[in-house]
Motif scaffolding. Sequence first.
Motif, PDB file in Angstrom:
ATOM      1  N   PHE A  25       0.866  -1.233  -0.022  1.00 38.31           N
ATOM      2  CA  PHE A  25       0.090   0.069  -0.082  1.00 38.31           C
ATOM      3  C   PHE A  25       0.814   1.389   0.135  1.00 38.31           C
ATOM      4  N   TRP A  26       1.962   1.279  -0.605  1.00 42.93           N
ATOM      5  CA  TRP A  26       3.046   2.417  -0.570  1.00 42.93           C
ATOM      6  C   TRP A  26       2.249   3.620  -1.393  1.00 42.93           C
ATOM      7  N   MET A  27       1.713   3.414  -2.609  1.00 48.28           N
ATOM      8  CA  MET A  27       1.207   4.379  -3.324  1.00 48.28           C
ATOM      9  C   MET A  27      -0.177   4.919  -2.686  1.00 48.28           C
ATOM     10  N   SER A  28      -0.959   4.141  -2.239  1.00 45.75           N
ATOM     11  CA  SER A  28      -2.178   4.473  -1.894  1.00 45.75           C
ATOM     12  C   SER A  28      -2.030   5.281  -0.595  1.00 45.75           C
ATOM     13  N   ASN A  29      -1.121   4.781   0.428  1.00 42.02           N
ATOM     14  CA  ASN A  29      -1.033   5.358   1.489  1.00 42.02           C
ATOM     15  C   ASN A  29      -0.129   6.905   1.226  1.00 42.02           C
ATOM     16  N   THR A  30       0.672   6.893   0.296  1.00 43.03           N
ATOM     17  CA  THR A  30       1.357   8.211   0.155  1.00 43.03           C
ATOM     18  C   THR A  30       0.105   9.119  -0.543  1.00 43.03           C
ATOM     19  N   ILE A  31      -0.632   8.702  -1.396  1.00 38.68           N
ATOM     20  CA  ILE A  31      -1.533   9.445  -1.864  1.00 38.68           C
ATOM     21  C   ILE A  31      -2.815   9.993  -0.909  1.00 38.68           C
ATOM     22  N   PHE A  32      -2.930   9.014   0.187  1.00 38.32           N
ATOM     23  CA  PHE A  32      -3.871   9.569   1.374  1.00 38.32           C
ATOM     24  C   PHE A  32      -3.347  10.672   1.972  1.00 38.32           C
ATOM     25  N   VAL A  33      -2.146  10.508   2.321  1.00 37.33           N
ATOM     26  CA  VAL A  33      -1.287  11.676   3.242  1.00 37.33           C
ATOM     27  C   VAL A  33      -1.319  12.820   2.563  1.00 37.33           C
ATOM     28  N   LEU A  34      -0.723  12.662   1.129  1.00 39.33           N
ATOM     29  CA  LEU A  34      -0.564  13.980   0.512  1.00 39.33           C
ATOM     30  C   LEU A  34      -1.792  14.688   0.105  1.00 39.33           C
ATOM     31  N   VAL A  35      -3.138  14.062  -0.190  1.00 36.99           N
ATOM     32  CA  VAL A  35      -4.303  14.755  -0.421  1.00 36.99           C
ATOM     33  C   VAL A  35      -4.690  15.108   1.102  1.00 36.99           C
ATOM     34  N   PHE A  36      -4.732  14.646   2.006  1.00 31.93           N
ATOM     35  CA  PHE A  36      -5.143  15.129   3.540  1.00 31.93           C
ATOM     36  C   PHE A  36      -4.317  16.408   3.707  1.00 31.93           C
ATOM     37  N   ILE A  37      -3.032  16.363   3.580  1.00 31.59           N
ATOM     38  CA  ILE A  37      -2.265  17.535   4.085  1.00 31.59           C
ATOM     39  C   ILE A  37      -2.514  18.820   3.112  1.00 31.59           C
ATOM     40  N   THR A  38      -2.285  18.376   2.006  1.00 29.18           N
ATOM     41  CA  THR A  38      -2.658  19.301   0.775  1.00 29.18           C
ATOM     42  C   THR A  38      -3.828  20.085   0.767  1.00 29.18           C
ATOM     43  N   PHE A  39      -4.922  19.242   0.799  1.00 31.42           N
ATOM     44  CA  PHE A  39      -6.369  19.720   0.880  1.00 31.42           C
ATOM     45  C   PHE A  39      -6.718  20.506   2.096  1.00 31.42           C
ATOM     46  N   SER A  40      -6.191  19.843   3.214  1.00 33.85           N
ATOM     47  CA  SER A  40      -6.729  20.624   4.449  1.00 33.85           C
ATOM     48  C   SER A  40      -5.942  21.833   4.554  1.00 33.85           C
ATOM     49  N   ARG A  41      -4.826  21.916   4.112  1.00 31.38           N
ATOM     50  CA  ARG A  41      -4.069  23.316   3.819  1.00 31.38           C
ATOM     51  C   ARG A  41      -4.916  24.562   3.062  1.00 31.38           C
ATOM     52  N   TYR A  42      -5.209  23.779   1.868  1.00 32.13           N
ATOM     53  CA  TYR A  42      -6.068  24.865   0.849  1.00 32.13           C
ATOM     54  C   TYR A  42      -7.357  25.161   1.444  1.00 32.13           C
ATOM     55  N   ILE A  43      -7.931  24.228   2.153  1.00 27.21           N
ATOM     56  CA  ILE A  43      -9.235  24.521   3.023  1.00 27.21           C
ATOM     57  C   ILE A  43      -9.103  25.722   3.729  1.00 27.21           C
ATOM     58  N   PHE A  44      -8.225  25.600   4.684  1.00 24.34           N
ATOM     59  CA  PHE A  44      -8.033  26.509   5.974  1.00 24.34           C
ATOM     60  C   PHE A  44      -7.109  27.700   5.471  1.00 24.34           C
ATOM     61  N   LEU A  45      -6.133  27.657   4.836  1.00 20.85           N
ATOM     62  CA  LEU A  45      -5.252  28.710   4.446  1.00 20.85           C
ATOM     63  C   LEU A  45      -5.129  29.179   3.081  1.00 20.85           C
ATOM     64  N   LEU A  46      -6.317  28.791   2.216  1.00 19.39           N
ATOM     65  CA  LEU A  46      -6.240  29.309   0.860  1.00 19.39           C
ATOM     66  C   LEU A  46      -5.923  30.682   0.400  1.00 19.39           C
ATOM     67  N   LYS A  47      -6.204  31.694   1.397  1.00 19.23           N
ATOM     68  CA  LYS A  47      -5.822  33.084   0.974  1.00 19.23           C
ATOM     69  C   LYS A  47      -4.230  33.260   1.167  1.00 19.23           C
ATOM     70  N   HIS A  48      -3.385  32.179   1.569  1.00 17.46           N
ATOM     71  CA  HIS A  48      -2.080  32.233   1.679  1.00 17.46           C
ATOM     72  C   HIS A  48      -1.535  31.102   0.647  1.00 17.46           C
ATOM     73  N   THR A  49      -1.992  30.957  -0.353  1.00 15.30           N
ATOM     74  CA  THR A  49      -1.633  30.166  -1.305  1.00 15.30           C
ATOM     75  C   THR A  49      -1.524  30.690  -2.704  1.00 15.30           C
ATOM     76  N   PHE A  50      -0.733  29.998  -3.631  1.00 15.43           N
ATOM     77  CA  PHE A  50      -0.627  30.629  -4.867  1.00 15.43           C
ATOM     78  C   PHE A  50      -1.738  30.644  -5.781  1.00 15.43           C
ATOM     79  N   ILE A  51      -2.694  29.721  -5.395  1.00 12.37           N
ATOM     80  CA  ILE A  51      -3.966  29.539  -6.157  1.00 12.37           C
ATOM     81  C   ILE A  51      -5.096  30.519  -5.536  1.00 12.37           C
ATOM     82  N   ALA A  52      -4.821  31.210  -4.733  1.00  9.87           N
ATOM     83  CA  ALA A  52      -6.042  32.201  -4.054  1.00  9.87           C
ATOM     84  C   ALA A  52      -6.790  32.955  -5.157  1.00  9.87           C
ATOM     85  N   HIS A  53      -5.994  33.690  -5.986  1.00  3.32           N
ATOM     86  CA  HIS A  53      -6.586  34.338  -7.126  1.00  3.32           C
ATOM     87  C   HIS A  53      -6.696  33.909  -8.523  1.00  3.32           C
TER      88      HIS A  53
END
Length: 157
Positions: free
Chosen positions: A39-67
């Motif tokens: 489960f290396w690939m799926s586990n890595t994707i789970f962690v990447l998606v969770f951390i990245t999406f959580s960051r975008y959900i709560f800190l979107l205005k501080h990211t490069f995709i904000a505008h």
Amino acid sequence: MEKQKKLHIRLELIWWMITLVIIIGLFIPIYTTQKDYPFWMSNTIFVLVFITFSRYIFLLKHTFIAHRQTLKAAIAILCIPLFIFLLDEFSAFRAIAEEIGIEEMFDHLSLNGQTNMTNYVKSEMLFFGAASIISCILMPFRMLVSFWRTYNNKGIV
């Protein structure tokens, strides 16, 4: 404006480095005991998606995709196939964990070590799997809110 763009890119790179360190920290116990972990690939994707999406959900205005509206729309649309993929991988892990058992992957360890590793793998996969699915569900709504705020509130993300 150029200075702010560079700052957002630096911040994004720092977050990707933090994510990489977290992934390595999570996988060291598994890697030291079982290098053929399926489960290396799926586990890595789970962690990447969770951390990245959580960051975008709560800190979107501080990211490069904000505008960047087209990028936000693309992310919102791509969450649909990503959600299906995450759900499929999560179901595959649960099926193997319940039917075959994860204990067989760690049968070379002592009984205590086998129990500890099985509990660790199950807990880690279930937490990040469920968290990534939830964050994938919430992400399009956050993008929609940001899209709405940008057009109707004079640029507030």
